[in-house]
Design a protein around this motif. Sequence first.
Motif, PDB file in Angstrom:
ATOM      1  N   GLY A 171       0.776  -1.225   0.000  1.00  0.00           N
ATOM      2  CA  GLY A 171       0.000   0.000   0.000  1.00  0.00           C
ATOM      3  C   GLY A 171       0.811   1.281   0.000  1.00  0.00           C
ATOM      4  N   MET A 172       2.127   1.155   0.055  1.00  0.00           N
ATOM      5  CA  MET A 172       2.956   2.354   0.114  1.00  0.00           C
ATOM      6  C   MET A 172       3.251   2.870  -1.293  1.00  0.00           C
ATOM      7  SD  MET A 172       3.720   4.090   2.709  1.00  0.00           S
ATOM      8  CE  MET A 172       3.595   2.848   3.990  1.00  0.00           C
ATOM      9  N   CYS A 173       3.441   4.166  -1.375  1.00  0.00           N
ATOM     10  CA  CYS A 173       3.626   4.811  -2.676  1.00  0.00           C
ATOM     11  C   CYS A 173       4.428   6.093  -2.482  1.00  0.00           C
ATOM     12  CB  CYS A 173       2.255   5.134  -3.271  1.00  0.00           C
ATOM     13  SG  CYS A 173       2.242   6.154  -4.761  1.00  0.00           S
ATOM     14  N   VAL A 174       5.227   6.435  -3.469  1.00  0.00           N
ATOM     15  CA  VAL A 174       5.913   7.731  -3.509  1.00  0.00           C
ATOM     16  C   VAL A 174       5.552   8.421  -4.820  1.00  0.00           C
ATOM     17  CG1 VAL A 174       8.154   8.871  -3.736  1.00  0.00           C
ATOM     18  CG2 VAL A 174       7.817   7.140  -1.973  1.00  0.00           C
ATOM     19  N   GLY A 175       5.261   9.681  -4.735  1.00  0.00           N
ATOM     20  CA  GLY A 175       4.924  10.451  -5.912  1.00  0.00           C
ATOM     21  C   GLY A 175       5.821  11.659  -6.077  1.00  0.00           C
ATOM     22  N   TRP A 176       5.784  12.214  -7.287  1.00  0.00           N
ATOM     23  CA  TRP A 176       6.496  13.464  -7.584  1.00  0.00           C
ATOM     24  C   TRP A 176       5.470  14.504  -8.015  1.00  0.00           C
ATOM     25  CZ3 TRP A 176      11.676  14.365  -6.874  1.00  0.00           C
ATOM     26  CH2 TRP A 176      12.498  13.245  -6.673  1.00  0.00           C
ATOM     27  N   ILE A 177       5.649  15.689  -7.495  1.00  0.00           N
ATOM     28  CA  ILE A 177       4.775  16.820  -7.780  1.00  0.00           C
ATOM     29  C   ILE A 177       5.688  18.017  -8.019  1.00  0.00           C
ATOM     30  CG2 ILE A 177       3.014  18.347  -6.799  1.00  0.00           C
ATOM     31  CD1 ILE A 177       3.362  15.066  -5.099  1.00  0.00           C
ATOM     32  N   ARG A 178       5.317  18.906  -8.921  1.00  0.00           N
ATOM     33  CA  ARG A 178       6.129  20.085  -9.136  1.00  0.00           C
ATOM     34  C   ARG A 178       5.300  21.357  -9.029  1.00  0.00           C
ATOM     35  NH1 ARG A 178       7.721  20.062 -15.629  1.00  0.00           N
ATOM     36  NH2 ARG A 178       5.606  20.452 -16.437  1.00  0.00           N
ATOM     37  N   GLN A 179       6.016  22.468  -8.864  1.00  0.00           N
ATOM     38  CA  GLN A 179       5.365  23.761  -8.704  1.00  0.00           C
ATOM     39  C   GLN A 179       6.246  24.828  -9.341  1.00  0.00           C
ATOM     40  OE1 GLN A 179       4.814  25.086  -4.598  1.00  0.00           O
ATOM     41  NE2 GLN A 179       2.866  26.011  -5.165  1.00  0.00           N
ATOM     42  N   SER A 180       5.733  25.454 -10.387  1.00  0.00           N
ATOM     43  CA  SER A 180       6.433  26.569 -10.996  1.00  0.00           C
ATOM     44  C   SER A 180       6.294  27.784 -10.101  1.00  0.00           C
ATOM     45  CB  SER A 180       5.867  26.863 -12.380  1.00  0.00           C
ATOM     46  OG  SER A 180       5.970  25.725 -13.201  1.00  0.00           O
ATOM     47  N   SER A 181       7.237  28.708 -10.204  1.00  0.00           N
ATOM     48  CA  SER A 181       7.285  29.856  -9.310  1.00  0.00           C
ATOM     49  C   SER A 181       5.967  30.614  -9.299  1.00  0.00           C
ATOM     50  CB  SER A 181       8.427  30.783  -9.740  1.00  0.00           C
ATOM     51  OG  SER A 181       8.493  31.909  -8.901  1.00  0.00           O
ATOM     52  N   GLY A 182       5.390  30.746  -8.113  1.00  0.00           N
ATOM     53  CA  GLY A 182       4.155  31.493  -7.979  1.00  0.00           C
ATOM     54  C   GLY A 182       2.932  30.828  -8.579  1.00  0.00           C
ATOM     55  N   LYS A 183       3.070  29.571  -8.949  1.00  0.00           N
ATOM     56  CA  LYS A 183       1.949  28.893  -9.613  1.00  0.00           C
ATOM     57  C   LYS A 183       1.446  27.734  -8.746  1.00  0.00           C
ATOM     58  CE  LYS A 183       2.434  30.927 -13.835  1.00  0.00           C
ATOM     59  NZ  LYS A 183       3.244  30.379 -14.934  1.00  0.00           N
ATOM     60  N   GLY A 184       0.516  27.010  -9.341  1.00  0.00           N
ATOM     61  CA  GLY A 184      -0.076  25.889  -8.617  1.00  0.00           C
ATOM     62  C   GLY A 184       0.772  24.640  -8.676  1.00  0.00           C
TER      63      GLY A 184
ATOM     64  N   TRP B   7       4.305   2.612  -6.849  1.00  0.00           N
ATOM     65  CA  TRP B   7       3.744   1.879  -5.722  1.00  0.00           C
ATOM     66  C   TRP B   7       4.671   0.761  -5.273  1.00  0.00           C
ATOM     67  CZ3 TRP B   7      -0.900   3.131  -3.306  1.00  0.00           C
ATOM     68  CH2 TRP B   7      -1.634   4.160  -3.917  1.00  0.00           C
ATOM     69  N   TRP B   8       4.337   0.205  -4.104  1.00  0.00           N
ATOM     70  CA  TRP B   8       5.148  -0.844  -3.508  1.00  0.00           C
ATOM     71  C   TRP B   8       5.303  -2.051  -4.455  1.00  0.00           C
ATOM     72  CZ3 TRP B   8       0.051  -1.341  -3.590  1.00  0.00           C
ATOM     73  CH2 TRP B   8      -0.507  -2.618  -3.577  1.00  0.00           C
ATOM     74  N   ASN B   9       4.292  -2.285  -5.284  1.00  0.00           N
ATOM     75  CA  ASN B   9       4.309  -3.447  -6.176  1.00  0.00           C
ATOM     76  C   ASN B   9       4.881  -3.101  -7.549  1.00  0.00           C
ATOM     77  OD1 ASN B   9       2.304  -1.854  -7.166  1.00  0.00           O
ATOM     78  ND2 ASN B   9       0.694  -3.416  -7.124  1.00  0.00           N
ATOM     79  N   ASP B  10       5.480  -1.910  -7.647  1.00  0.00           N
ATOM     80  CA  ASP B  10       6.126  -1.401  -8.860  1.00  0.00           C
ATOM     81  C   ASP B  10       5.136  -0.900  -9.915  1.00  0.00           C
ATOM     82  OD1 ASP B  10       8.705  -2.162 -11.227  1.00  0.00           O
ATOM     83  OD2 ASP B  10       8.761  -0.726  -9.592  1.00  0.00           O
ATOM     84  N   ASP B  11       3.872  -0.795  -9.586  1.00  0.00           N
ATOM     85  CA  ASP B  11       2.946  -0.107 -10.483  1.00  0.00           C
ATOM     86  C   ASP B  11       3.370   1.351 -10.600  1.00  0.00           C
ATOM     87  OD1 ASP B  11      -0.256  -1.733  -9.735  1.00  0.00           O
ATOM     88  OD2 ASP B  11       1.437  -2.321 -10.996  1.00  0.00           O
ATOM     89  N   LYS B  12       3.245   1.869 -11.814  1.00  0.00           N
ATOM     90  CA  LYS B  12       3.666   3.243 -12.075  1.00  0.00           C
ATOM     91  C   LYS B  12       2.566   3.971 -12.848  1.00  0.00           C
ATOM     92  CE  LYS B  12       8.260   1.335 -12.484  1.00  0.00           C
ATOM     93  NZ  LYS B  12       9.276   0.793 -13.396  1.00  0.00           N
ATOM     94  N   TYR B  13       2.393   5.227 -12.528  1.00  0.00           N
ATOM     95  CA  TYR B  13       1.393   6.042 -13.203  1.00  0.00           C
ATOM     96  C   TYR B  13       2.019   7.391 -13.530  1.00  0.00           C
ATOM     97  CZ  TYR B  13      -1.781   2.517 -11.475  1.00  0.00           C
ATOM     98  OH  TYR B  13      -2.391   1.312 -11.217  1.00  0.00           O
ATOM     99  N   TYR B  14       1.681   7.893 -14.708  1.00  0.00           N
ATOM    100  CA  TYR B  14       2.285   9.128 -15.187  1.00  0.00           C
ATOM    101  C   TYR B  14       1.222  10.123 -15.625  1.00  0.00           C
ATOM    102  CZ  TYR B  14       6.540   6.287 -15.549  1.00  0.00           C
ATOM    103  OH  TYR B  14       7.615   5.476 -15.276  1.00  0.00           O
ATOM    104  N   ASN B  15       1.577  11.400 -15.537  1.00  0.00           N
ATOM    105  CA  ASN B  15       0.692  12.429 -16.057  1.00  0.00           C
ATOM    106  C   ASN B  15       0.843  12.475 -17.568  1.00  0.00           C
ATOM    107  OD1 ASN B  15      -0.667  14.823 -16.756  1.00  0.00           O
ATOM    108  ND2 ASN B  15      -0.231  15.718 -14.751  1.00  0.00           N
ATOM    109  N   PRO B  16      -0.215  12.194 -18.315  1.00  0.00           N
ATOM    110  CA  PRO B  16      -0.106  12.169 -19.775  1.00  0.00           C
ATOM    111  C   PRO B  16       0.227  13.527 -20.382  1.00  0.00           C
ATOM    112  CG  PRO B  16      -2.388  11.864 -19.087  1.00  0.00           C
ATOM    113  CD  PRO B  16      -1.564  11.819 -17.856  1.00  0.00           C
ATOM    114  N   SER B  17       0.046  14.612 -19.603  1.00  0.00           N
ATOM    115  CA  SER B  17       0.372  15.942 -20.139  1.00  0.00           C
ATOM    116  C   SER B  17       1.857  16.086 -20.438  1.00  0.00           C
ATOM    117  CB  SER B  17      -0.067  17.028 -19.154  1.00  0.00           C
ATOM    118  OG  SER B  17       0.763  17.038 -18.010  1.00  0.00           O
TER     119      SER B  17
END
Lengths: 107, 118
Positions: free
Chosen positions: B33-46, B54-64
């Motif tokens: 059930g454990m997972c690590v994600g990456w998130i980014r933030q441009s200066s002054g933006k959202g 995930w722990w089982n090596d499942d991976k998900y990506y932002n298609p953008s």
Amino acid sequence: DIQMTQSPSSMSVSLGDTVTITCRASQDVGIYVNWFQQTPGKSPRRMIHRATNLADGVPSRFSGRRSGSDYSLTISSLESEDVADYHCLQYDEYPYTFGAGTKLELK
Amino acid sequence: QVTLKESGPGILQPSQTLSLTCSFSGFSLTTYGMCVGWIRQSSGKGLEWLTNIWWNDDKYYNPSLKNRLTISKDTSNNQAFLKITNMDTADTATYYCARRNYGGYDYWGQGVMVTVSS
């Protein structure tokens, strides 16, 4: 992608105010909504998980509500340390999506 | 005590590949059930969600970001990695790693600022 429409984008507030920030999801995301607080130069801090649950260590003046696809974060009796940016996140469906953020500023 | 810390080059040129490391402690990515994600933030933006592993090596990506992202992990050393190819000035941002559990992202790293400039 699910859109999280967050409002307002900014709010001018006074200490002691009750403040409500809202996110509307474009599709059903169930309970899978986080609210984060972020102060300048700092990482986001989780305030609410699963839409209505207060995260560990968060003051009880913060609360989260859900009404259908509308999610809200309310701060009762605003304190100076609460003046920050707030972000909602849906983590129900990939790609996860954040609201555009709300900036609280003191009057 | 859960901690995460990002590390990376700080500055790179357009078209180069960004490699970031998230070093964490207090939990294991071998735990169910454990997972690590990456998130980014441009200066002054959202905030923008990028990817999860995930722990089982499942991976998900932002298609953008199309096919530019690769996430991986080293469970022996408690690290997660993010690669972004063909970096552009628009990718200039602070990049965060965060732990994801049943309650969403509960712990975040301090972030690493990445500047893309020629």
